[in-house]
Design a protein around this motif. Structure first.
Motif, PDB file in Angstrom:
ATOM      1  N   SER A 106      34.568 -15.001   7.410  1.00  0.00           N
ATOM      2  CA  SER A 106      35.401 -15.171   8.603  1.00  0.00           C
ATOM      3  C   SER A 106      35.393 -16.626   9.069  1.00  0.00           C
ATOM      4  O   SER A 106      36.441 -17.182   9.406  1.00  0.00           O
ATOM      5  N   ARG A 119      38.525 -19.302   9.178  1.00  0.00           N
ATOM      6  CA  ARG A 119      38.870 -20.056  10.386  1.00  0.00           C
ATOM      7  C   ARG A 119      38.810 -21.563  10.148  1.00  0.00           C
ATOM      8  O   ARG A 119      39.667 -22.306  10.608  1.00  0.00           O
ATOM      9  N   ASN A 156      44.750 -17.348   8.249  1.00  0.00           N
ATOM     10  CA  ASN A 156      44.688 -16.082   8.970  1.00  0.00           C
ATOM     11  C   ASN A 156      44.608 -14.962   7.925  1.00  0.00           C
ATOM     12  O   ASN A 156      44.705 -15.223   6.727  1.00  0.00           O
ATOM     13  N   TRP A 190      46.677 -12.692   7.086  1.00  0.00           N
ATOM     14  CA  TRP A 190      47.874 -12.533   6.279  1.00  0.00           C
ATOM     15  C   TRP A 190      47.833 -13.501   5.098  1.00  0.00           C
ATOM     16  O   TRP A 190      48.120 -13.124   3.963  1.00  0.00           O
ATOM     17  N   ASP A 191      47.461 -14.762   5.365  1.00  0.00           N
ATOM     18  CA  ASP A 191      47.322 -15.745   4.282  1.00  0.00           C
ATOM     19  C   ASP A 191      46.321 -15.251   3.242  1.00  0.00           C
ATOM     20  O   ASP A 191      46.563 -15.321   2.036  1.00  0.00           O
TER      21      ASP A 191
END
Length: 97
Positions: A75, A79, A84, A86-87
């Motif tokens: 995560s 970031r 995100n 979706w990417d």
């Protein structure tokens, strides 16, 4: 640098220092700067091998890491790269896994 064919323990000092810090409950003993440098180098090398067709071994030793540790790290990697989910889903389906 080790000669060709000579066995090396590249990274052994860092791994041992991390394990000592974790076992003692003092993860702050490893500086953020050192951790960032090692993580960056490891991620770049893994990706270069993967993209070059030289399928590296699995990126972690699953028996030595928890699912929570993986998700927390992934995560933060997502970031830090400005991505995100979706990417990531597009890349995940590209990998063939």
């Amino acid at each position: 640098m080790a000669a060709v064919g000579e066995k090396t323990a590249l990274g052994e000092d860092f791994v041992a220092a991390c394990e000592r810090a974790l076992d003692a409950g003092r993860p702050g003993e490893i500086s953020d700067a050192d951790l960032t440098r090692v993580m960056t180098a490891a991620v770049r090398l893994y990706a270069a091998k993967r993209d070059g067709g030289d399928m590296p071994a699995q990126p972690v030793e699953p028996e030595k890491i928890t699912p929570t540790e993986i998700v927390v790290t992934v995560s933060d990697l997502i970031r830090s790269a400005g991505l995100n989910l979706w990417d990531v889903s597009m890349w995940f389906s590209r990998s063939g896994r």
